[in-house]
Design a protein around this motif. Structure first.
Motif, PDB file in Angstrom:
ATOM      1  N   ARG A   3       0.821  -1.218   0.000  1.00 34.99           N
ATOM      2  CA  ARG A   3       0.000   0.000   0.000  1.00 34.99           C
ATOM      3  C   ARG A   3       0.854   1.266   0.000  1.00 34.99           C
ATOM      4  N   TYR A   4       1.877   1.282   0.835  1.00 31.90           N
ATOM      5  CA  TYR A   4       2.708   2.485   0.898  1.00 31.90           C
ATOM      6  C   TYR A   4       3.380   2.759  -0.451  1.00 31.90           C
ATOM      7  N   PRO A   5       4.052   1.776  -1.061  1.00 32.52           N
ATOM      8  CA  PRO A   5       4.655   2.062  -2.374  1.00 32.52           C
ATOM      9  C   PRO A   5       3.616   2.485  -3.413  1.00 32.52           C
ATOM     10  N   ALA A   6       2.438   1.898  -3.373  1.00 34.33           N
ATOM     11  CA  ALA A   6       1.396   2.258  -4.338  1.00 34.33           C
ATOM     12  C   ALA A   6       0.939   3.701  -4.151  1.00 34.33           C
ATOM     13  N   ALA A   7       1.007   4.186  -2.927  1.00 28.18           N
ATOM     14  CA  ALA A   7       0.562   5.555  -2.632  1.00 28.18           C
ATOM     15  C   ALA A   7       1.582   6.599  -3.068  1.00 28.18           C
ATOM     16  N   GLN A   8       2.758   6.187  -3.490  1.00 28.37           N
ATOM     17  CA  GLN A   8       3.810   7.132  -3.858  1.00 28.37           C
ATOM     18  C   GLN A   8       3.768   7.534  -5.319  1.00 28.37           C
ATOM     19  N   ASP A  45       6.692  23.318  -3.084  1.00 28.19           N
ATOM     20  CA  ASP A  45       8.053  23.009  -2.621  1.00 28.19           C
ATOM     21  C   ASP A  45       8.027  22.390  -1.221  1.00 28.19           C
ATOM     22  N   ALA A  46       7.229  22.963  -0.337  1.00 24.03           N
ATOM     23  CA  ALA A  46       7.153  22.467   1.036  1.00 24.03           C
ATOM     24  C   ALA A  46       6.533  21.071   1.091  1.00 24.03           C
ATOM     25  N   THR A  47       5.571  20.807   0.220  1.00 24.67           N
ATOM     26  CA  THR A  47       4.960  19.472   0.154  1.00 24.67           C
ATOM     27  C   THR A  47       5.982  18.451  -0.301  1.00 24.67           C
ATOM     28  N   ARG A  48       6.764  18.805  -1.288  1.00 22.37           N
ATOM     29  CA  ARG A  48       7.808  17.880  -1.755  1.00 22.37           C
ATOM     30  C   ARG A  48       8.827  17.611  -0.650  1.00 22.37           C
ATOM     31  N   MET A  49       9.166  18.639   0.098  1.00 19.41           N
ATOM     32  CA  MET A  49      10.099  18.459   1.207  1.00 19.41           C
ATOM     33  C   MET A  49       9.506  17.511   2.252  1.00 19.41           C
ATOM     34  N   PHE A  50       8.228  17.728   2.592  1.00 19.02           N
ATOM     35  CA  PHE A  50       7.548  16.866   3.554  1.00 19.02           C
ATOM     36  C   PHE A  50       7.541  15.415   3.076  1.00 19.02           C
ATOM     37  N   ARG A  51       7.101  15.210   1.841  1.00 17.07           N
ATOM     38  CA  ARG A  51       7.008  13.846   1.316  1.00 17.07           C
ATOM     39  C   ARG A  51       8.374  13.167   1.271  1.00 17.07           C
ATOM     40  N   ALA A  52       9.393  13.885   0.808  1.00 24.29           N
ATOM     41  CA  ALA A  52      10.726  13.293   0.708  1.00 24.29           C
ATOM     42  C   ALA A  52      11.276  12.941   2.087  1.00 24.29           C
ATOM     43  N   THR A  53      11.056  13.815   3.049  1.00 24.50           N
ATOM     44  CA  THR A  53      11.558  13.580   4.402  1.00 24.50           C
ATOM     45  C   THR A  53      10.872  12.378   5.038  1.00 24.50           C
ATOM     46  N   VAL A  54       9.539  12.361   4.996  1.00 19.34           N
ATOM     47  CA  VAL A  54       8.795  11.259   5.610  1.00 19.34           C
ATOM     48  C   VAL A  54       9.065   9.956   4.851  1.00 19.34           C
ATOM     49  N   HIS A  55       9.117  10.026   3.531  1.00 20.16           N
ATOM     50  CA  HIS A  55       9.386   8.830   2.744  1.00 20.16           C
ATOM     51  C   HIS A  55      10.752   8.235   3.105  1.00 20.16           C
ATOM     52  N   GLY A  56      11.754   9.091   3.195  1.00 18.71           N
ATOM     53  CA  GLY A  56      13.084   8.600   3.557  1.00 18.71           C
ATOM     54  C   GLY A  56      13.089   7.920   4.910  1.00 18.71           C
ATOM     55  N   PHE A  57      12.424   8.528   5.883  1.00 19.60           N
ATOM     56  CA  PHE A  57      12.382   7.950   7.225  1.00 19.60           C
ATOM     57  C   PHE A  57      11.666   6.604   7.208  1.00 19.60           C
ATOM     58  N   VAL A  58      10.492   6.577   6.580  1.00 24.95           N
ATOM     59  CA  VAL A  58       9.692   5.346   6.541  1.00 24.95           C
ATOM     60  C   VAL A  58      10.437   4.240   5.795  1.00 24.95           C
ATOM     61  N   LEU A  60      13.709   3.879   5.369  1.00 26.68           N
ATOM     62  CA  LEU A  60      14.828   3.396   6.182  1.00 26.68           C
ATOM     63  C   LEU A  60      14.352   2.517   7.334  1.00 26.68           C
ATOM     64  N   GLU A  61      13.277   2.945   7.982  1.00 21.58           N
ATOM     65  CA  GLU A  61      12.766   2.145   9.101  1.00 21.58           C
ATOM     66  C   GLU A  61      12.277   0.781   8.613  1.00 21.58           C
ATOM     67  N   ALA A  62      11.560   0.753   7.503  1.00 23.21           N
ATOM     68  CA  ALA A  62      11.036  -0.505   6.962  1.00 23.21           C
ATOM     69  C   ALA A  62      12.156  -1.465   6.561  1.00 23.21           C
ATOM     70  N   ALA A  63      13.284  -0.905   6.132  1.00 22.11           N
ATOM     71  CA  ALA A  63      14.417  -1.729   5.701  1.00 22.11           C
ATOM     72  C   ALA A  63      15.334  -2.118   6.862  1.00 22.11           C
ATOM     73  N   GLY A  64      14.966  -1.713   8.087  1.00 23.28           N
ATOM     74  CA  GLY A  64      15.812  -2.025   9.237  1.00 23.28           C
ATOM     75  C   GLY A  64      17.056  -1.170   9.291  1.00 23.28           C
ATOM     76  N   GLY A  65      16.966   0.030   8.740  1.00 25.68           N
ATOM     77  CA  GLY A  65      18.134   0.891   8.627  1.00 25.68           C
ATOM     78  C   GLY A  65      18.467   1.714   9.852  1.00 25.68           C
ATOM     79  N   PHE A  66      17.703   1.568  10.921  1.00 26.54           N
ATOM     80  CA  PHE A  66      17.984   2.342  12.134  1.00 26.54           C
ATOM     81  C   PHE A  66      18.476   1.395  13.226  1.00 26.54           C
ATOM     82  N   GLY A  67      19.783   1.231  13.290  1.00 20.34           N
ATOM     83  CA  GLY A  67      20.357   0.303  14.253  1.00 20.34           C
ATOM     84  C   GLY A  67      20.949   0.952  15.484  1.00 20.34           C
ATOM     85  N   LEU A  68      21.047   2.270  15.492  1.00 20.57           N
ATOM     86  CA  LEU A  68      21.633   2.946  16.646  1.00 20.57           C
ATOM     87  C   LEU A  68      20.693   2.846  17.854  1.00 20.57           C
TER      88      LEU A  68
END
Length: 93
Positions: A3-8, A45-58, A60-68
């Protein structure tokens, strides 16, 4: 799953249901940004910033990229606070 990838994806111009759903989603973000005094090109511009920021976080988290050893929810809250600060100081160009 999926669902998340489809929403992008940008909506298919030939699919009125998909277009309407996308307009509602972006409309919600635009409404929030109007609270910061952002509209027009600045809101895009602000919407693109929001989407890119949240997308990157989500992503990374989904891929197990936050190990600290720090609570991920706390980091997400800090990210949102950073977006808030950026939007408060936004200057249209």
């Amino acid at each position: 799953p999926g669902r998340y990838p489809a929403a992008q994806r940008a909506p298919d111009p030939a699919d009125p249901e998909h277009l309407a759903a996308a307009e509602r989603a972006v409309g919600a973000i635009f409404a929030i940004l109007r609270g910061y005094g952002l509209d027009g090109d600045a809101a895009v511009d602000a919407t693109r910033m929001f989407r890119a920021t949240v997308h990157g976080f989500v992503s990374l988290e989904a891929a197990g990229g936050f190990g600290l050893p720090r609570d991920v929810d706390r980091s997400f809250d800090q990210m949102v606070a950073g977006l808030d600060l950026a939007y408060r100081g936004w200057r249209s160009r």
